[in-house]
Design a protein around this motif. Structure first.
Motif, PDB file in Angstrom:
ATOM      1  N   CYS A  99      42.796  14.201  66.305  1.00  0.00           N
ATOM      2  CA  CYS A  99      41.717  13.766  67.200  1.00  0.00           C
ATOM      3  C   CYS A  99      40.398  14.450  66.877  1.00  0.00           C
ATOM      4  N   ASN A 100      39.316  13.799  67.257  1.00  0.00           N
ATOM      5  CA  ASN A 100      37.985  14.388  67.099  1.00  0.00           C
ATOM      6  C   ASN A 100      37.791  15.565  68.054  1.00  0.00           C
ATOM      7  N   THR A 101      38.267  15.395  69.280  1.00  0.00           N
ATOM      8  CA  THR A 101      38.082  16.408  70.313  1.00  0.00           C
ATOM      9  C   THR A 101      39.414  16.710  70.981  1.00  0.00           C
ATOM     10  N   VAL A 102      39.700  18.001  71.120  1.00  0.00           N
ATOM     11  CA  VAL A 102      40.865  18.462  71.868  1.00  0.00           C
ATOM     12  C   VAL A 102      40.328  19.422  72.925  1.00  0.00           C
ATOM     13  N   ALA A 103      40.775  19.238  74.149  1.00  0.00           N
ATOM     14  CA  ALA A 103      40.316  20.108  75.230  1.00  0.00           C
ATOM     15  C   ALA A 103      41.507  20.604  76.037  1.00  0.00           C
ATOM     16  N   VAL A 104      41.380  21.832  76.501  1.00  0.00           N
ATOM     17  CA  VAL A 104      42.361  22.423  77.397  1.00  0.00           C
ATOM     18  C   VAL A 104      41.628  22.776  78.680  1.00  0.00           C
ATOM     19  N   VAL A 105      42.154  22.304  79.799  1.00  0.00           N
ATOM     20  CA  VAL A 105      41.620  22.691  81.099  1.00  0.00           C
ATOM     21  C   VAL A 105      42.672  23.605  81.716  1.00  0.00           C
ATOM     22  N   SER A 106      42.361  24.887  81.727  1.00  0.00           N
ATOM     23  CA  SER A 106      43.317  25.883  82.210  1.00  0.00           C
ATOM     24  C   SER A 106      42.915  26.370  83.597  1.00  0.00           C
ATOM     25  N   GLN A 131      38.114  26.861  81.743  1.00  0.00           N
ATOM     26  CA  GLN A 131      38.870  27.524  82.808  1.00  0.00           C
ATOM     27  C   GLN A 131      38.263  27.165  84.152  1.00  0.00           C
ATOM     28  N   LEU A 132      39.128  26.833  85.107  1.00  0.00           N
ATOM     29  CA  LEU A 132      38.713  26.604  86.485  1.00  0.00           C
ATOM     30  C   LEU A 132      39.079  27.843  87.297  1.00  0.00           C
ATOM     31  N   SER A 133      38.196  28.237  88.189  1.00  0.00           N
ATOM     32  CA  SER A 133      38.464  29.422  89.014  1.00  0.00           C
ATOM     33  C   SER A 133      39.570  29.129  90.027  1.00  0.00           C
ATOM     34  N   GLN A 134      40.211  30.177  90.491  1.00  0.00           N
ATOM     35  CA  GLN A 134      41.262  30.047  91.499  1.00  0.00           C
ATOM     36  C   GLN A 134      40.700  29.440  92.780  1.00  0.00           C
ATOM     37  N   ALA A 135      39.497  29.853  93.161  1.00  0.00           N
ATOM     38  CA  ALA A 135      38.862  29.307  94.368  1.00  0.00           C
ATOM     39  C   ALA A 135      38.645  27.797  94.236  1.00  0.00           C
TER      40      ALA A 135
END
Length: 176
Positions: A99-106, A131-135
C-alpha cells in the motif's frame, strides 16, 4: 451457538474547516463479540482521520489477515491500510509493501511500550503511527449509542466530536 456481531448505525458529519471539506457519511459498524465499545469507537475515529468515499471497514477481528479499515482504488488495488491497537510489526511490514499509506491508530496505556519494541516499524517510510489519549477514548466511548448522529468539527487542528449525548475533545499525537 456462536455470538453475533452487534450492529451500530452512524451518521457522521465532518466539518473540516482547516481543509474546507464538509462531508456526510452513513456508516454501519459491526461490533465483534470480543470487541470493546472503546475499540469500536476508535475504529470510527480512524475512519474520520482518513475519511473518503473509498475507505471502508473490514472484518478485522473475524478475519485476522485484514486491517480495521482499508481503501481500495477503482481497480481493487489496496491504497491505504489502517490498523487499530497494537498490530504485529510483520503484518505492518507486509502491508507497507502493498500500500501507499499504512496507518496505526493506537490507544491505551501500553502505546509507548509497544512502539519501543516495534523496531521494524520505525524503518518503514510509509507507516504513520497515531496515538489517542486515554481521556479521548473514554469520552468517545461514553457517546456510543446503537444509532448515532455525530458532528465532527475540525478547526485549527482541534477536533471536537458532538452528539446528542455530549461531546468529546479528540487528542491526536503523531508518533511516526
Amino acid at each position: 451457538m456462536a455470538l453475533k456481531a452487534t450492529i451500530y448505525k452512524v451518521n457522521l458529519n465532518i466539518a473540516d474547516m482547516d481543509q474546507h471539506q464538509y462531508t456526510d457519511y452513513q456508516l454501519t459498524l459491526a461490533q465483534h463479540p470480543s470487541e470493546t465499545i472503546e475499540r469500536m469507537m476508535v475504529r470510527l475515529l480512524a475512519f474520520a482521520r482518513f475519511a473518503n468515499e473509498q475507505l471502508g471497514f473490514t472484518q478485522d477481528l473475524f478475519e485476522t489477515s485484514e486491517p480495521a479499515l482499508w481503501e481500495k482504488d477503482l481497480t481493487g488495488q489496496l491504497v491505504t491500510w489502517i490498523e487499530v491497537g497494537y498490530p504485529d510489526e510483520d503484518k505492518l511490514k507486509k502491508a507497507s509493501a502493498r500500500c501507499n499509506t499504512v496507518a496505526v491508530v493506537s490507544y491505551g496505556s501500553n502505546v509507548a511500550e509497544w512502539y519501543k519494541k516495534s523496531s521494524k516499524i520505525k524503518t518503514l517510510s510509509n507507516v504513520q503511527v497515531w496515538q489517542l489519549s486515554q481521556a479521548t477514548t473514554e469520552a468517545v466511548a461514553a457517546l456510543c449509542q446503537r444509532t448515532m448522529q455525530l458532528q465532527l468539527n475540525i478547526l485549527d487542528g482541534e477536533w471536537n466530536l458532538i452528539s446528542d449525548h455530549g461531546q468529546a475533545l479528540i487528542e491526536w499525537t503523531q508518533i511516526q
